[in-house]
Structure formats: C-alpha cells, structure tokens
Design an enzyme around this catalytic site. Sequence first.
Site, PDB file in Angstrom:
ATOM      1  CB  SER A   1     -31.190  69.971  36.361  1.00  0.00           C
ATOM      2  OG  SER A   1     -30.666  70.629  37.543  1.00  0.00           O
TER       3      SER A   1
ATOM      4  CE  LYS B   1     -30.289  67.188  39.190  1.00  0.00           C
ATOM      5  NZ  LYS B   1     -29.694  68.415  38.887  1.00  0.00           N
TER       6      LYS B   1
END
Lengths: 173, 174
Positions: A47, A91
Amino acid sequence: MSLQVFRHWIPTVKDAFDRTLMVAKFFCSLHVTNTFLCTCALAMGPSMLPTLNLTGSLVLVERLSIRFGKMASGDVVLIRSPEEPRKVVIKRIVGVEGDAVGNEEATAVVPKGHIWIEGDNKHNSRDSRQFGPVPYGLLEGRVFWVMWPPEDFGSVGRKVENISLESAGCQKT
Amino acid sequence: MSLQVFRHWIPTVKDAFDRTLMVAKFFCGLHVTNTFLCTCALAMGPSMLPTLNLTGSLVLVERLSIRFGKMASGEVVLIRSPEEPRKVVIKRIVGVEGDAVGNEEATAVVPKGHIWIEGDNKHNSRDSRQFGPVPYGLLEGRVFWVMWPPEDFGSVGRKVENNSLESSAGCQKT
C-alpha cells in the site's frame, strides 16, 4: 545440614538477582526511549509503494511530532488500524481537520480531531477512502527515515517520490 | 590552578549523578507500571453520575484487559476522545462490534473494530450518541476501583448503580 547447603548458594543467587535487575533496568530505559523518542518498525505490504518496499522496509519512527501536534498533510505515519485494533499500519496523511478531501466524484470535510490517510499506492491500499477519517488519537508515530533496503536508505519526505520509467525496468513507449 | 578546583568537585558531581540516575531509574519503573499494569486517574464532570462524582473521583485504571481483549459491554473505560486527541475521557461501553445500539427512534450496528460508549448520566454526556462509534484502538484502560471520595470507595461493576431517592441529595419522594 540443609541450612549449610543454602548458605553455599547465597552469593550465586544474589549475583543472579543483580544481573537480572540490571537487564530489567535496561529494558525499562529501552521501553521509555521507544515510547517517547524513537523506535523501529518493519513495514510490509503494497500500500505504500513506491515509498516503502513490498517485502519489508525497516523504518525509523519518531514519537515527538505527535505529542507536540506538529503533524501535517504529507507526513508518513504509523497509525493503529481502526478496523483491527491489534494492527498498526503505515499510511500518509492526506488531510487534517477542516481539509476537504476527495476527487471529482465525492468530497468530504475532515471533522475535528480526525485525519484522512491514504496509501501512496492508490490501487492497492485500504485507507480512509474505505473506512473514513480516523481520530488523531490513533496516531502512533511519524516515519522519518528508511534504514533498509539500502536502495531506499534516506529520509521520508512530505512528497511522494516518482520513480522514472527507465529505473523501474519499463520500456518507454 | 583551575584544574585543582575541578578535582575538588569530582566526588560531589559523581554523587549528584548517581542520585539523579537512581531517580531516573525509579521513574522508568513507575512509567512501565503505569503503562502496562495499573494507573490512577482523576475523573471530573457530570457525564458519569451517579457512578463517579461531579467534582472529582480518584479511580484506579488497569491496563491488562485491553491488551488481552477482555473488554465487554458494561465496562467503565478510560478512552482518548475522538474529538480532542489530547483529552482522555471516562465512559461506559454500551456495545461492542456487531451489537445493535440505539433506542426506538434509531438503531445502529457497531462496525468491526469499534465500540459504542455512553455516559451513565444520559442527560449531560457527550458520547457515541453524538460522535458515533469509536475505534477500539482509542481505549486506554478499564476503571475498576474508586479510591476517593470515601462514600464511593469500592469496585466499579458492569451495572449502573441506582441511587435510591432517599440517599440522593435532597430529593423529596413524590
């Protein structure tokens, strides 16, 4: 007779106890450092490509920015997952409270006390686009340096790095 | 000449350093205990009446149940506020993931990884009825004992205690 046997062991037991206490004190200090200053983390998964490796990047995480409220859009952060409380994910902060996030199809305003996070790899990332804004209180740290692999060694900035097509082994069409 | 002066201070500096190190090691141990075992908290505000006092209750908070996932409906918990990240509040868990919470007007299902919290004082409490379910990761500890004030000394259970009208301050039975 049994008391004599015990007296024989006293210096050894005392020595073992002292050494154990020394190890315990070391781990206490290590824990305090990890909690308040700086710690390591192993990041795996697709990700955050291209910033972080698929098969594992060793990153340095600092814990001061969170406490001083110096987190801003663009920071790569360690955050506890709002879906699986035992999991910590990495993230990038795309919006803080008050920002408008989204694309042409839908926009949303990030509510007070929350942040909007997205992975750098938009095609393979489960983030705020799926589970919405997350409370600021879930933040664990800010990723500021990549230690491993050696080709990624260096600081982690507020911009997503663009890999040129030649370096990624793609033929220029 | 200046070197002689420094040599005079060496034992004092060493002594000060040793004592400081001892204090630092004590605080390291205290911090580890507070983070992983048990800590105190001062609770203020009207949202958890009658369980906790308006003007301040000293409570004991344990940190083990969270790590072992033993939090269930009814527990009084310390939780970081989803609206103000620097503030830690005390509320009661009313529903865990999968539960249906709400009243006759509206029901909601608590999503995965979240909990639904409400204050015991339904009329004066800002909780999940206003800001929705909160992620389990915001939990800080479980309140299990009230130390102060003395009239509330005792364990904190999974049920809201009902104060009889006679014992509540100054209510006339109608």
